[in-house]
Design a protein around this motif. Sequence first.
Motif, PDB file in Angstrom:
ATOM      1  N   ALA A 120       0.861  -1.176   0.000  1.00  0.00           N
ATOM      2  CA  ALA A 120       0.000   0.000   0.000  1.00  0.00           C
ATOM      3  C   ALA A 120       0.898   1.227   0.000  1.00  0.00           C
ATOM      4  N   TYR A 121       0.398   2.310  -0.578  1.00  0.00           N
ATOM      5  CA  TYR A 121       1.180   3.544  -0.697  1.00  0.00           C
ATOM      6  C   TYR A 121       0.459   4.657   0.032  1.00  0.00           C
ATOM      7  N   SER A 122       1.192   5.279   0.958  1.00  0.00           N
ATOM      8  CA  SER A 122       0.604   6.231   1.893  1.00  0.00           C
ATOM      9  C   SER A 122       1.616   7.327   2.207  1.00  0.00           C
ATOM     10  N   LYS A 123       1.120   8.539   2.436  1.00  0.00           N
ATOM     11  CA  LYS A 123       2.019   9.617   2.843  1.00  0.00           C
ATOM     12  C   LYS A 123       2.327   9.545   4.339  1.00  0.00           C
ATOM     13  N   SER A 124       1.711   8.602   5.034  1.00  0.00           N
ATOM     14  CA  SER A 124       2.037   8.355   6.436  1.00  0.00           C
ATOM     15  C   SER A 124       2.508   6.903   6.522  1.00  0.00           C
ATOM     16  N   GLU A 125       2.668   6.420   7.728  1.00  0.00           N
ATOM     17  CA  GLU A 125       3.040   5.017   7.917  1.00  0.00           C
ATOM     18  C   GLU A 125       1.823   4.183   8.304  1.00  0.00           C
ATOM     19  N   LYS A 126       0.628   4.706   7.969  1.00  0.00           N
ATOM     20  CA  LYS A 126      -0.615   4.044   8.343  1.00  0.00           C
ATOM     21  C   LYS A 126      -1.429   3.643   7.119  1.00  0.00           C
ATOM     22  N   LEU A 127      -1.999   2.451   7.175  1.00  0.00           N
ATOM     23  CA  LEU A 127      -2.843   1.956   6.095  1.00  0.00           C
ATOM     24  C   LEU A 127      -4.052   2.858   5.878  1.00  0.00           C
ATOM     25  N   LYS A 128      -4.598   3.425   6.944  1.00  0.00           N
ATOM     26  CA  LYS A 128      -5.801   4.258   6.802  1.00  0.00           C
ATOM     27  C   LYS A 128      -5.558   5.483   5.923  1.00  0.00           C
ATOM     28  N   ASP A 129      -4.300   5.887   5.742  1.00  0.00           N
ATOM     29  CA  ASP A 129      -3.959   7.034   4.902  1.00  0.00           C
ATOM     30  C   ASP A 129      -3.549   6.632   3.486  1.00  0.00           C
ATOM     31  N   ALA A 130      -3.559   5.332   3.196  1.00  0.00           N
ATOM     32  CA  ALA A 130      -3.107   4.854   1.880  1.00  0.00           C
ATOM     33  C   ALA A 130      -4.065   5.308   0.782  1.00  0.00           C
ATOM     34  N   PHE A 131      -3.500   5.644  -0.354  1.00  0.00           N
ATOM     35  CA  PHE A 131      -4.313   6.069  -1.491  1.00  0.00           C
ATOM     36  C   PHE A 131      -4.423   4.989  -2.560  1.00  0.00           C
ATOM     37  N   CYS A 132      -3.437   4.123  -2.680  1.00  0.00           N
ATOM     38  CA  CYS A 132      -3.556   3.012  -3.633  1.00  0.00           C
ATOM     39  C   CYS A 132      -2.736   1.825  -3.146  1.00  0.00           C
ATOM     40  N   HIS A 133      -2.918   0.697  -3.816  1.00  0.00           N
ATOM     41  CA  HIS A 133      -2.232  -0.524  -3.415  1.00  0.00           C
ATOM     42  C   HIS A 133      -2.038  -1.466  -4.591  1.00  0.00           C
ATOM     43  N   ILE A 134      -1.165  -2.432  -4.380  1.00  0.00           N
ATOM     44  CA  ILE A 134      -0.878  -3.488  -5.350  1.00  0.00           C
ATOM     45  C   ILE A 134      -0.998  -4.813  -4.604  1.00  0.00           C
ATOM     46  N   ALA A 135      -1.661  -5.792  -5.202  1.00  0.00           N
ATOM     47  CA  ALA A 135      -1.742  -7.138  -4.625  1.00  0.00           C
ATOM     48  C   ALA A 135      -1.289  -8.127  -5.692  1.00  0.00           C
ATOM     49  N   ILE A 136      -0.343  -8.969  -5.330  1.00  0.00           N
ATOM     50  CA  ILE A 136       0.283  -9.890  -6.286  1.00  0.00           C
ATOM     51  C   ILE A 136      -0.285 -11.293  -6.094  1.00  0.00           C
ATOM     52  N   TYR A 137      -0.826 -11.829  -7.180  1.00  0.00           N
ATOM     53  CA  TYR A 137      -1.372 -13.181  -7.210  1.00  0.00           C
ATOM     54  C   TYR A 137      -0.615 -13.979  -8.274  1.00  0.00           C
ATOM     55  N   SER A 138      -0.862 -15.280  -8.365  1.00  0.00           N
ATOM     56  CA  SER A 138      -0.073 -16.104  -9.279  1.00  0.00           C
ATOM     57  C   SER A 138      -0.288 -15.774 -10.758  1.00  0.00           C
ATOM     58  N   GLY A 139      -1.498 -15.358 -11.163  1.00  0.00           N
ATOM     59  CA  GLY A 139      -1.749 -15.112 -12.584  1.00  0.00           C
ATOM     60  C   GLY A 139      -1.938 -13.662 -12.975  1.00  0.00           C
TER      61      GLY A 139
END
Length: 156
Positions: free
Chosen positions: A50-69
């Motif tokens: 997750a990408y955040s301007k703080s060190e907290k998930l609640k402030d995250a603006f976007c994310h990446i999740a990696i799966y097998s396919g």
Amino acid sequence: MKPNPQLLKFIEPYDEHIQNLALELRNFITDLVPEANELIWDNYNAVAMAYSKSEKLKDAFCHIAIYSGHVNFGFNRGAELTKTSIKLNGKGKLIRHLSVKDFQSFPKEEIQSMIWEAVGISENLNSALIDKKSQPKSIVMSISEKKIRPGNKTSG
């Protein structure tokens, strides 16, 4: 910001194409919002950042999740985005994502404007993030003992 060595270790079980795709998407975000922290989870069923301007998930603006396919590129408050010409998936209260199979077909321009809107939403919810110019950190938040990864049903 270079990829965290632990992140590189976490994604080793995945196919090289998936690893490269995840890192290209990661670089897309960190180049666009260089002050963002990277929060990493080596979860049971996926590796997620997750990408955040703080060190907290609640402030995250976007994310990446990696799966097998594939790799999901998501917005933590995607249901609140208004400037979207892209159909995002998700039925939950807030999170929306796009399933990405290759970086060449990833709609970079549209996603870029969506990221800026998502950063704005995050800053509106936490005004301490506005104009925050700290050195970005890559932080491993948790590591699951048991994991489902390509090549083995579960490990741990």
